[in-house]
Design a protein around this motif. Sequence first.
Motif, PDB file in Angstrom:
ATOM      1  N   GLY A 179      35.625  18.893  -5.149  1.00 37.08           N
ATOM      2  CA  GLY A 179      34.586  18.416  -4.246  1.00 37.08           C
ATOM      3  C   GLY A 179      34.938  18.604  -2.789  1.00 37.08           C
ATOM      4  N   VAL A 180      33.926  18.495  -1.943  1.00 39.75           N
ATOM      5  CA  VAL A 180      34.095  18.594  -0.501  1.00 39.75           C
ATOM      6  C   VAL A 180      33.200  17.555   0.148  1.00 39.75           C
ATOM      7  CG1 VAL A 180      32.292  20.373  -0.276  1.00 39.75           C
ATOM      8  CG2 VAL A 180      34.068  20.181   1.474  1.00 39.75           C
ATOM      9  N   SER A 181      33.633  17.005   1.281  1.00 40.93           N
ATOM     10  CA  SER A 181      32.862  15.980   1.975  1.00 40.93           C
ATOM     11  C   SER A 181      32.224  16.553   3.239  1.00 40.93           C
ATOM     12  CB  SER A 181      33.754  14.779   2.301  1.00 40.93           C
ATOM     13  OG  SER A 181      32.975  13.685   2.753  1.00 40.93           O
ATOM     14  N   GLN A 182      31.644  15.697   4.045  1.00 44.77           N
ATOM     15  CA  GLN A 182      30.889  16.095   5.229  1.00 44.77           C
ATOM     16  C   GLN A 182      31.086  15.061   6.325  1.00 44.77           C
ATOM     17  OE1 GLN A 182      26.829  15.168   4.762  1.00 44.77           O
ATOM     18  NE2 GLN A 182      26.136  16.122   6.646  1.00 44.77           N
ATOM     19  N   ARG A 183      31.096  15.516   7.577  1.00 44.32           N
ATOM     20  CA  ARG A 183      31.121  14.623   8.728  1.00 44.32           C
ATOM     21  C   ARG A 183      30.230  15.228   9.818  1.00 44.32           C
ATOM     22  NH1 ARG A 183      33.262  12.393   5.199  1.00 44.32           N
ATOM     23  NH2 ARG A 183      35.148  11.094   5.200  1.00 44.32           N
ATOM     24  N   SER A 184      28.935  14.966   9.741  1.00 45.85           N
ATOM     25  CA  SER A 184      28.002  15.465  10.757  1.00 45.85           C
ATOM     26  C   SER A 184      26.670  14.745  10.627  1.00 45.85           C
ATOM     27  CB  SER A 184      27.780  16.976  10.609  1.00 45.85           C
ATOM     28  OG  SER A 184      27.291  17.297   9.321  1.00 45.85           O
ATOM     29  N   LEU A 185      26.002  14.552  11.759  1.00 47.36           N
ATOM     30  CA  LEU A 185      24.664  13.986  11.749  1.00 47.36           C
ATOM     31  C   LEU A 185      23.677  14.978  11.134  1.00 47.36           C
ATOM     32  CD1 LEU A 185      24.580  12.470  15.352  1.00 47.36           C
ATOM     33  CD2 LEU A 185      24.827  11.198  13.194  1.00 47.36           C
ATOM     34  N   THR A 193      34.465  12.560 -10.593  1.00 51.52           N
ATOM     35  CA  THR A 193      34.783  11.765  -9.418  1.00 51.52           C
ATOM     36  C   THR A 193      33.568  11.750  -8.507  1.00 51.52           C
ATOM     37  OG1 THR A 193      37.115  12.379  -9.560  1.00 51.52           O
ATOM     38  CG2 THR A 193      36.346  11.458  -7.476  1.00 51.52           C
ATOM     39  N   SER A 194      32.863  10.641  -8.514  1.00 49.28           N
ATOM     40  CA  SER A 194      31.757  10.453  -7.577  1.00 49.28           C
ATOM     41  C   SER A 194      32.333   9.734  -6.355  1.00 49.28           C
ATOM     42  CB  SER A 194      30.621   9.671  -8.222  1.00 49.28           C
ATOM     43  OG  SER A 194      29.548   9.518  -7.324  1.00 49.28           O
ATOM     44  N   SER A 195      31.718   8.648  -5.921  1.00 47.41           N
ATOM     45  CA  SER A 195      32.165   7.953  -4.721  1.00 47.41           C
ATOM     46  C   SER A 195      31.311   6.711  -4.545  1.00 47.41           C
ATOM     47  CB  SER A 195      31.996   8.873  -3.502  1.00 47.41           C
ATOM     48  OG  SER A 195      32.206   8.176  -2.289  1.00 47.41           O
ATOM     49  N   VAL A 196      31.809   5.764  -3.746  1.00 49.86           N
ATOM     50  CA  VAL A 196      30.925   4.692  -3.289  1.00 49.86           C
ATOM     51  C   VAL A 196      29.709   5.302  -2.589  1.00 49.86           C
ATOM     52  CG1 VAL A 196      30.726   2.762  -1.666  1.00 49.86           C
ATOM     53  CG2 VAL A 196      32.733   2.943  -3.132  1.00 49.86           C
ATOM     54  N   ALA A 197      29.911   6.491  -1.990  1.00 50.27           N
ATOM     55  CA  ALA A 197      28.791   7.211  -1.361  1.00 50.27           C
ATOM     56  C   ALA A 197      27.764   7.680  -2.376  1.00 50.27           C
ATOM     57  CB  ALA A 197      29.317   8.414  -0.572  1.00 50.27           C
ATOM     58  N   GLY A 198      28.069   7.579  -3.654  1.00 48.77           N
ATOM     59  CA  GLY A 198      27.099   7.863  -4.698  1.00 48.77           C
ATOM     60  C   GLY A 198      26.215   6.677  -5.020  1.00 48.77           C
ATOM     61  N   ALA A 246      25.560   6.369   3.975  1.00 48.69           N
ATOM     62  CA  ALA A 246      26.422   6.138   5.131  1.00 48.69           C
ATOM     63  C   ALA A 246      26.176   7.220   6.174  1.00 48.69           C
ATOM     64  CB  ALA A 246      27.891   6.141   4.712  1.00 48.69           C
ATOM     65  N   PRO A 247      26.243   6.884   7.455  1.00 45.64           N
ATOM     66  CA  PRO A 247      26.025   7.893   8.501  1.00 45.64           C
ATOM     67  C   PRO A 247      27.094   8.983   8.475  1.00 45.64           C
ATOM     68  CG  PRO A 247      26.848   5.833   9.448  1.00 45.64           C
ATOM     69  CD  PRO A 247      26.516   5.554   8.025  1.00 45.64           C
ATOM     70  N   LEU A 248      26.710  10.160   8.950  1.00 45.40           N
ATOM     71  CA  LEU A 248      27.549  11.359   9.002  1.00 45.40           C
ATOM     72  C   LEU A 248      27.793  11.970   7.629  1.00 45.40           C
ATOM     73  CD1 LEU A 248      30.246  10.220  11.606  1.00 45.40           C
ATOM     74  CD2 LEU A 248      28.201  11.582  12.037  1.00 45.40           C
ATOM     75  N   ARG A 249      27.140  11.444   6.609  1.00 47.97           N
ATOM     76  CA  ARG A 249      27.397  11.911   5.239  1.00 47.97           C
ATOM     77  C   ARG A 249      26.087  12.106   4.470  1.00 47.97           C
ATOM     78  NH1 ARG A 249      31.063   8.281   6.984  1.00 47.97           N
ATOM     79  NH2 ARG A 249      33.272   8.486   6.442  1.00 47.97           N
ATOM     80  N   THR A 250      25.026  12.537   5.133  1.00 41.58           N
ATOM     81  CA  THR A 250      23.740  12.662   4.427  1.00 41.58           C
ATOM     82  C   THR A 250      23.848  13.592   3.227  1.00 41.58           C
ATOM     83  OG1 THR A 250      23.138  14.321   6.095  1.00 41.58           O
ATOM     84  CG2 THR A 250      22.227  12.086   6.366  1.00 41.58           C
ATOM     85  N   ARG A 289      21.256  -2.802   6.879  1.00 47.13           N
ATOM     86  CA  ARG A 289      21.592  -3.223   8.243  1.00 47.13           C
ATOM     87  C   ARG A 289      23.062  -2.937   8.553  1.00 47.13           C
ATOM     88  NH1 ARG A 289      18.202  -7.620   6.733  1.00 47.13           N
ATOM     89  NH2 ARG A 289      20.009  -8.919   6.277  1.00 47.13           N
ATOM     90  N   MET A 290      23.928  -3.160   7.568  1.00 45.85           N
ATOM     91  CA  MET A 290      25.353  -2.889   7.767  1.00 45.85           C
ATOM     92  C   MET A 290      25.598  -1.403   7.995  1.00 45.85           C
ATOM     93  SD  MET A 290      26.829  -5.355   4.732  1.00 45.85           S
ATOM     94  CE  MET A 290      28.472  -4.616   4.760  1.00 45.85           C
ATOM     95  N   ALA A 291      24.910  -0.551   7.246  1.00 45.98           N
ATOM     96  CA  ALA A 291      25.078   0.888   7.401  1.00 45.98           C
ATOM     97  C   ALA A 291      24.583   1.363   8.758  1.00 45.98           C
ATOM     98  CB  ALA A 291      24.328   1.629   6.277  1.00 45.98           C
ATOM     99  N   ARG A 292      23.470   0.811   9.218  1.00 42.76           N
ATOM    100  CA  ARG A 292      22.925   1.180  10.522  1.00 42.76           C
ATOM    101  C   ARG A 292      23.897   0.810  11.637  1.00 42.76           C
ATOM    102  NH1 ARG A 292      17.462  -1.633  12.168  1.00 42.76           N
ATOM    103  NH2 ARG A 292      18.922  -3.376  12.368  1.00 42.76           N
ATOM    104  N   ALA A 293      24.591  -0.310  11.472  1.00 41.69           N
ATOM    105  CA  ALA A 293      25.523  -0.773  12.500  1.00 41.69           C
ATOM    106  C   ALA A 293      26.726   0.161  12.643  1.00 41.69           C
ATOM    107  CB  ALA A 293      26.017  -2.187  12.167  1.00 41.69           C
ATOM    108  N   ARG A 294      26.994   0.974  11.603  1.00 40.86           N
ATOM    109  CA  ARG A 294      28.124   1.887  11.650  1.00 40.86           C
ATOM    110  C   ARG A 294      27.760   3.224  12.292  1.00 40.86           C
ATOM    111  NH1 ARG A 294      32.523   1.086   8.419  1.00 40.86           N
ATOM    112  NH2 ARG A 294      32.748   3.322   8.160  1.00 40.86           N
ATOM    113  N   SER A 295      26.485   3.447  12.549  1.00 34.89           N
ATOM    114  CA  SER A 295      26.072   4.750  13.071  1.00 34.89           C
ATOM    115  C   SER A 295      26.302   4.856  14.576  1.00 34.89           C
ATOM    116  CB  SER A 295      24.593   4.985  12.768  1.00 34.89           C
ATOM    117  OG  SER A 295      23.793   4.028  13.411  1.00 34.89           O
TER     118      SER A 295
END
Length: 264
Positions: free
Chosen positions: A92-98, A140-145, A149-153, A258-264
């Motif tokens: 797998g590969v991840s991402q970090r971008s809007l 292997t999925s993720s909590v992101a599954g 979360a921002p930067l990980r659309t 709301r918690m996710a928005r606060a991290r953006s």
Amino acid sequence: MSAQTVWITGASSGIGEALALQFAKNGDRLVLSARREDELDRVAGRCRDAGLSTDQVLVLPLDVTDWGSLPGKVQAVLDRFGSIDLLVNNAGVSQRSLCKDTDMSVYQKLMDVDVMGQIALTKAVLPHMLERRSGHLAVTSSVAGKVGAPLRTGYCAAKHAVMGFFDALRAEVEGQGVSVSTITPGFIRTDIARNALAGDGSAYGKEDEDIAGGMDVTECAEVVFKGLQAKKREIPVGKGKEMAALWIKRISPEALFRMARARS
């Protein structure tokens, strides 16, 4: 789980490497796959140091996006060991971008590697397990599954997709002797952030504070190993606040948003 044949993709580093060492200590035959053969050779050496013989470890370089090669790879494993008892889809590969800064080619790559590659290899192995009425498929999925979360659309989209696919697959095959496990890590100390894709497709190349403060990868592998031994259907693993998000999503989705928005 002693003397199984365990095939791990993404075995050249991170969770895949740490998990390979756990199975090596258990005496299982190992198939190690990833694109970097030199790193697979290094991991194979560590597995031999952990107690396996040369005959018990097969280094099998593999690109999960090359679907046409997969039936031949499956046959190579069967020719060597005679069976595939557990497949751990860990590539797998991840991402970090809007989203606004992310090229469509990046989304395509995330889907090809993190979703279609896992499906293609699973489909290539599945007939063997169904014929034997025995086997175990894991991803292997993720909590992101489970959580956006921002930067990980793109990453979240891919991991949500594999959760859905493997949950549905379980409903189809569990009654035919094939188990399915979804592994749901939170922040684990690996190079996942450094190797993540930036918006233009280049390597992100930086460490995340969350990842740097996450669970040790060996500790993670120990939890996953025990979960796979028990054939748990879902294996959450992590130690940070992100793990609480799995419960908050069920109890109060609005609070989580709301918690996710606060991290953006």
